[in-house]
Design an enzyme around this catalytic site. Structure first.
Site, PDB file in Angstrom:
ATOM      1  N   ASN A  96      -7.961  -7.622   9.594  1.00 31.81           N
ATOM      2  CA  ASN A  96      -7.995  -8.538   8.245  1.00 31.81           C
ATOM      3  C   ASN A  96      -7.824  -9.808   8.546  1.00 31.81           C
ATOM      4  OD1 ASN A  96      -5.682  -6.079   7.638  1.00 31.81           O
ATOM      5  ND2 ASN A  96      -7.884  -5.677   6.855  1.00 31.81           N
ATOM      6  N   ASN A 119       0.841  -1.064   0.019  1.00 35.19           N
ATOM      7  CA  ASN A 119      -0.018  -0.017   0.036  1.00 35.19           C
ATOM      8  C   ASN A 119       0.921   1.168   0.019  1.00 35.19           C
ATOM      9  OD1 ASN A 119       0.476   0.959   2.740  1.00 35.19           O
ATOM     10  ND2 ASN A 119      -0.497  -0.672   3.396  1.00 35.19           N
ATOM     11  N   ARG A 134       0.332 -11.683   2.231  1.00 35.65           N
ATOM     12  CA  ARG A 134      -0.595 -11.786   3.394  1.00 35.65           C
ATOM     13  C   ARG A 134      -1.251 -13.050   3.355  1.00 35.65           C
ATOM     14  NH1 ARG A 134      -3.456  -6.841   6.272  1.00 35.65           N
ATOM     15  NH2 ARG A 134      -3.087  -8.445   7.887  1.00 35.65           N
ATOM     16  N   CYS A 174      -7.186  -1.239  13.008  1.00 34.67           N
ATOM     17  CA  CYS A 174      -6.782  -2.135  12.294  1.00 34.67           C
ATOM     18  C   CYS A 174      -6.017  -3.330  13.096  1.00 34.67           C
ATOM     19  CB  CYS A 174      -5.588  -1.788  11.289  1.00 34.67           C
ATOM     20  SG  CYS A 174      -5.945  -0.850   9.940  1.00 34.67           S
ATOM     21  N   ASP A 201     -12.060   0.569   6.497  1.00 33.80           N
ATOM     22  CA  ASP A 201     -11.833   1.150   7.909  1.00 33.80           C
ATOM     23  C   ASP A 201     -10.710   2.162   8.110  1.00 33.80           C
ATOM     24  OD1 ASP A 201      -9.300  -0.538   7.835  1.00 33.80           O
ATOM     25  OD2 ASP A 201      -9.896  -1.786   9.322  1.00 33.80           O
ATOM     26  N   HIS A 239      -8.512   0.043   2.748  1.00 31.50           N
ATOM     27  CA  HIS A 239      -9.608  -0.711   3.195  1.00 31.50           C
ATOM     28  C   HIS A 239     -10.504   0.254   3.760  1.00 31.50           C
ATOM     29  CE1 HIS A 239      -6.550  -4.085   4.563  1.00 31.50           C
ATOM     30  NE2 HIS A 239      -7.728  -4.595   3.783  1.00 31.50           N
ATOM     31  N   ARG A 289      -9.001  -3.928  -2.133  1.00 32.80           N
ATOM     32  CA  ARG A 289      -8.638  -5.147  -1.603  1.00 32.80           C
ATOM     33  C   ARG A 289      -9.454  -6.316  -1.795  1.00 32.80           C
ATOM     34  NH1 ARG A 289      -4.087  -4.926   2.137  1.00 32.80           N
ATOM     35  NH2 ARG A 289      -2.808  -3.349   1.181  1.00 32.80           N
TER      36      ARG A 289
HETATM   37  N1  ARG Z   1       0.261  -3.429   5.884  1.00 31.31           N
HETATM   38  C1  ARG Z   1      -1.154  -3.812   6.096  1.00 31.31           C
HETATM   39  C2  ARG Z   1      -1.640  -4.160   4.609  1.00 31.31           C
HETATM   40  O1  ARG Z   1      -1.481  -3.363   3.895  1.00 31.31           O
HETATM   41  C3  ARG Z   1      -2.048  -2.754   6.702  1.00 31.31           C
HETATM   42  C4  ARG Z   1      -3.471  -3.269   7.010  1.00 31.31           C
HETATM   43  C5  ARG Z   1      -4.298  -2.487   7.845  1.00 31.31           C
HETATM   44  N2  ARG Z   1      -5.351  -2.918   8.051  1.00 31.31           N
HETATM   45  C6  ARG Z   1      -6.711  -2.346   8.129  1.00 31.31           C
HETATM   46  N3  ARG Z   1      -7.673  -3.129   8.254  1.00 31.31           N
HETATM   47  N4  ARG Z   1      -6.933  -1.305   7.359  1.00 31.31           N
HETATM   48  O2  ARG Z   1      -2.452  -4.775   4.364  1.00 31.31           O
END
Ligand code: ARG
Length: 266
Positions: free
Chosen positions: A69, A19, A88, A260, A166, A164, A135
């Site tokens: 997540n 990201n 991930r 998060c 959130d 995301h 995503r």
């Molecule tokens: N580095 C993680 C990603 O890019 C951060 C996730 C943050 N989570 C969230 N629920 N916004 O996936």
């Protein structure tokens, strides 16, 4: 009483870039990250009386700390995420095992559809909002809507910094929302305006949006949010909320903050 799933930041770091916040050159200060995480957990446990369930950290899974997540929990059912990025995807089996050990009925989304859990699906008791495009895929929402008998309103996320839901949308206990309008397209903004009356909506200013003002956790009248969001705090106070700002800049390096780092288990 609220229960949240969290994961200690033992192996948190920036090990890839998926990201726009993540820069391999922007190293995490481990001791600082641990201290910030402990402070956040202290607020939940001591100030708000939240019960924390801890997922064991795993070496090589630096983003496992972002338990929002891990999936989506509804009653005793857990929908495990299907991550968009291979970096991930290895989190999925670890999380699935935890849910099984805890006795949840585990639901898996069909392969090929992406879904990043409570990071993208959030809302009120009867109506949920589902972020998509960056995503999660829009195609998961009809499936989840049918499965859980909730209306799910899909919202397209158009700004890669707010990847995301959130990160740019936060439902609160009084029926209010914090949101960053520029993260949505015109249709999304219109749907939000139709669903949430004007006085219940706070459009966070640009400088607080990028400080992750919307990445807040609401527990009753309490709102835990990243430090550095003064106008958001004033609006929350006027609505009768009690705010708990926490410095989380080590996690913002990875594109995440308070919300998060938690997954609601009920
Ligand atoms: N580095 C993680 C990603 O890019 C951060 C996730 C943050 N989570 C969230 N629920 N916004 O996936």
């Amino acid at each position: 009483m609220s229960r949240l799933l969290v994961c200690p930041p033992d192996f948190f770091g920036i090990e890839y870039e998926i990201n726009p916040w993540m820069r391999l050159s922007n190293r995490v200060d481990h001791a600082r990250a641990v201290a910030q995480w402990q402070t956040l957990m202290g607020i939940f446990e001591k100030d708000l009386g939240v019960v924390l369930e801890r997922l064991s950290p795993v070496p090589g899974l630096p983003d496992l700390v972002f338990t929002a997540n891990a999936g989506l929990v509804v009653g005793r059912t857990a929908v495990v995420s299907r991550f968009r990025y291979p970096e991930r995807q290895r989190e999925e089996t670890h999380v699935e095992q935890w849910f099984r050990e805890q006795g949840y009925e585990v639901v898996r989304i069909e392969a090929g559809l992406h879904f990043e859990g409570a990071g993208d699906l959030l809302g009120f008791s009867d109506t949920w909002f589902g972020g998509y495009r960056q995503r999660s895929d829009i195609g998961v929402y009809p499936i989840l809507s049918e499965r859980f008998h909730r209306e799910i309103i899909p919202l397209e996320l158009v700004d890669s910094r707010f990847y995301h839901l959130d990160t740019c949308f936060c439902p609160l206990s009084g029926g209010e929302i914090l949101y960053y309008p520029a993260a949505f397209d015109r249709y999304g903004r219109q749907v939000i305006a139709e669903r949430i009356p004007d006085e219940l909506r706070f459009a966070v200013p640009d400088e607080e949006a990028i400080t992750f003002a919307c990445n807040a956790v609401c527990v009753g009248k309490h709102v835990v949010l990243p430090a550095g969001c003064p106008t958001t705090q004033v609006w929350l106070h006027n609505r009768g909320h009690v705010t708990h700002p926490v410095l989380l800049d080590e996690f913002i390096k990875s594109g995440g903050a308070a919300k998060c780092l938690t997954l609601a288990l009920d």
